[in-house]
Write an enzyme that holds these catalytic residues in place. Structure first.
Site, PDB file in Angstrom:
ATOM      1  N   SER A  10      -4.831  -1.146   8.300  1.00  0.00           N
ATOM      2  CA  SER A  10      -3.662  -2.019   8.390  1.00  0.00           C
ATOM      3  C   SER A  10      -2.972  -1.871   9.747  1.00  0.00           C
ATOM      4  O   SER A  10      -2.162  -2.712  10.111  1.00  0.00           O
ATOM      5  CB  SER A  10      -2.667  -1.656   7.284  1.00  0.00           C
ATOM      6  OG  SER A  10      -2.197  -0.333   7.494  1.00  0.00           O
ATOM      7  N   TYR A  41       0.061  -2.433   4.359  1.00  0.00           N
ATOM      8  CA  TYR A  41      -0.674  -2.896   3.173  1.00  0.00           C
ATOM      9  C   TYR A  41      -0.134  -2.230   1.896  1.00  0.00           C
ATOM     10  O   TYR A  41      -0.223  -2.794   0.817  1.00  0.00           O
ATOM     11  CB  TYR A  41      -2.154  -2.500   3.282  1.00  0.00           C
ATOM     12  CG  TYR A  41      -3.026  -3.298   4.234  1.00  0.00           C
ATOM     13  CD1 TYR A  41      -2.558  -4.383   4.962  1.00  0.00           C
ATOM     14  CD2 TYR A  41      -4.365  -2.938   4.378  1.00  0.00           C
ATOM     15  CE1 TYR A  41      -3.408  -5.083   5.824  1.00  0.00           C
ATOM     16  CE2 TYR A  41      -5.214  -3.636   5.229  1.00  0.00           C
ATOM     17  CZ  TYR A  41      -4.730  -4.707   5.952  1.00  0.00           C
ATOM     18  OH  TYR A  41      -5.575  -5.387   6.790  1.00  0.00           O
ATOM     19  N   GLY A  42       0.336  -1.002   2.055  1.00  0.00           N
ATOM     20  CA  GLY A  42       0.579  -0.149   0.883  1.00  0.00           C
ATOM     21  C   GLY A  42       1.671  -0.595  -0.058  1.00  0.00           C
ATOM     22  O   GLY A  42       1.755  -0.124  -1.185  1.00  0.00           O
ATOM     23  N   CYS A  72      -8.911   2.889   5.712  1.00  0.00           N
ATOM     24  CA  CYS A  72      -7.629   2.679   5.048  1.00  0.00           C
ATOM     25  C   CYS A  72      -7.825   2.952   3.559  1.00  0.00           C
ATOM     26  O   CYS A  72      -8.675   2.314   2.921  1.00  0.00           O
ATOM     27  CB  CYS A  72      -7.204   1.232   5.274  1.00  0.00           C
ATOM     28  SG  CYS A  72      -5.729   0.744   4.379  1.00  0.00           S
ATOM     29  N   ASN A  73      -7.078   3.883   3.024  1.00  0.00           N
ATOM     30  CA  ASN A  73      -7.200   4.198   1.593  1.00  0.00           C
ATOM     31  C   ASN A  73      -6.809   3.001   0.734  1.00  0.00           C
ATOM     32  O   ASN A  73      -7.435   2.726  -0.296  1.00  0.00           O
ATOM     33  CB  ASN A  73      -6.274   5.373   1.236  1.00  0.00           C
ATOM     34  CG  ASN A  73      -6.722   6.679   1.856  1.00  0.00           C
ATOM     35  OD1 ASN A  73      -7.403   7.463   1.233  1.00  0.00           O
ATOM     36  ND2 ASN A  73      -6.347   6.911   3.107  1.00  0.00           N
ATOM     37  N   THR A  74      -5.766   2.288   1.171  1.00  0.00           N
ATOM     38  CA  THR A  74      -5.249   1.174   0.362  1.00  0.00           C
ATOM     39  C   THR A  74      -6.283   0.050   0.296  1.00  0.00           C
ATOM     40  O   THR A  74      -6.601  -0.449  -0.792  1.00  0.00           O
ATOM     41  CB  THR A  74      -3.936   0.654   0.981  1.00  0.00           C
ATOM     42  OG1 THR A  74      -3.058   1.759   1.195  1.00  0.00           O
ATOM     43  CG2 THR A  74      -3.271  -0.361   0.077  1.00  0.00           C
ATOM     44  N   CYS A 190      -3.289   8.762   2.976  1.00  0.00           N
ATOM     45  CA  CYS A 190      -3.154   7.518   3.751  1.00  0.00           C
ATOM     46  C   CYS A 190      -3.552   7.897   5.167  1.00  0.00           C
ATOM     47  O   CYS A 190      -3.154   8.962   5.660  1.00  0.00           O
ATOM     48  CB  CYS A 190      -1.703   7.023   3.714  1.00  0.00           C
ATOM     49  SG  CYS A 190      -1.309   5.770   4.964  1.00  0.00           S
ATOM     50  N   HIS A 192      -2.630   6.989   7.959  1.00  0.00           N
ATOM     51  CA  HIS A 192      -1.539   7.172   8.926  1.00  0.00           C
ATOM     52  C   HIS A 192      -0.984   8.600   8.890  1.00  0.00           C
ATOM     53  O   HIS A 192      -0.454   9.082   9.896  1.00  0.00           O
ATOM     54  CB  HIS A 192      -0.374   6.221   8.606  1.00  0.00           C
ATOM     55  CG  HIS A 192      -0.573   4.804   9.059  1.00  0.00           C
ATOM     56  ND1 HIS A 192      -1.428   3.932   8.432  1.00  0.00           N
ATOM     57  CD2 HIS A 192       0.002   4.106  10.083  1.00  0.00           C
ATOM     58  CE1 HIS A 192      -1.366   2.748   9.042  1.00  0.00           C
ATOM     59  NE2 HIS A 192      -0.511   2.837  10.045  1.00  0.00           N
TER      60      HIS A 192
END
Ligand code: DGL
Length: 280
Positions: A10, A41-42, A72-74, A190, A192
């Site tokens: 994201s 996104y989260g 990206c985990n999401t 996440c 980030h």
């Protein structure tokens, strides 16, 4: 012909995965897309994350990537199954919160998990958690705003919001430490959040282990590349195609440039190509 690997997130968080990918695959070339124009996104709907993942995927495929890493985990939680169904011949590697590695090192069996609200609510994460039921206590913490604060700090250098959010979220999780009943291992769920390692270390002390998944994702990518059926594509030689790293952003490309300089170890005389804003 070297492999060309597409990587997206994201925003700038996926650079924490790209670090590990470049270390594991020094001969490969990478195209990184930060979807900063449509982040975070989260805290958005699954439909938004799915539509964005499809748009970014199409853009990367048009640039002839031979594998895709969803850094990206999401987006992995929401979109990976559909993307794999859409593109069955393309190796697609995702990221999930590092619960299993955390379980392997936790002594108190009390593990904190910081992630986006969307990742924690996803069926994929719930299935992962259920598969580990009874092996440890997992304390889940949705960290609204933290990825966004990390994104903004790259442009402004102001880290006060990151500090405040890390303090608020870790306090909400309970006690950290190495004694029984205390959280001794914290999963950064996440991509980030590894960029908030410094404030987290300050708040939690050195005895708490911070765990993320970059090296495991990089090893998995190497494996998938070695098994792929798609041949490496020939490309015309341009400044872009000669670069070992191509950076694209749907938002402010200067933020991606600053974050890359700060967080991605640079190789001397490496050709990196930063494009102007991408409209997809
Ligand atoms: N970096 C992303 C993740 O791993 C998402 C952050 C966001 O956009 O909310 O989940």
């Amino acid at each position: 012909m070297t492999d060309l690997v597409g990587v997206f997130d994201s925003g700038i968080g996926g650079l924490s995965i790209l670090q590990a990918l470049r270390a594991e695959l020094p001969e490969s070339r990478f195209i990184y897309i930060a979807d900063s124009g449509h982040a975070p996104y989260g805290e958005r709907t699954d439909a938004h994350v799915m539509a964005r993942s499809r748009a970014i995927m199409a853009e990367l495929l048009s640039r002839q990537v031979q594998a895709l890493v969803i850094a990206c985990n999401t987006a992995t939680a929401v979109a990976i199954e559909q993307l794999r169904a859409d593109y069955p011949d393309l190796p697609i590697i995702g990221v999930e919160p590092a619960l299993k590695p955390a379980l392997a090192i936790s002594r108190t069996r009390c593990i904190g998990v910081m992630a986006t609200r969307s990742t924690l609510a996803s069926a994929k994460f719930k299935a992962l958690l259920a598969s580990l039921a009874g092996q440890a206590e997992f304390v889940l913490q949705p960290c609204d705003g933290l990825a966004d604060a990390i994104e903004r700090s790259a442009g402004s250098n102001d880290t006060s919001t990151i500090h405040a959010l890390c303090a608020k979220n870790t306090q909400a999780m309970g006690f950290f430490g190495s004694h029984s009943g205390q959280i001794d291992t914290l999963v950064l769920g996440c991509t980030h959040y590894p960029f908030a390692t410094e404030p987290l270390r300050e708040l939690l002390g050195p005895q708490v282990q911070l765990v993320s998944n970059g090296p495991a994702v990089a090893r998995q990518t190497r494996l998938k590349l070695s098994q792929r059926v798609l041949p490496a594509a020939a490309q015309p030689e341009t400044l872009e195609t000669e670069s070992s790293l191509i950076l694209l952003s749907t938002g402010d490309e200067r933020v991606l440039q600053v974050a890359t300089q700060r967080w991605l170890p640079q190789r001397p005389t490496e050709p990196i190509f930063l494009a102007n804003k991408l409209n997809v």
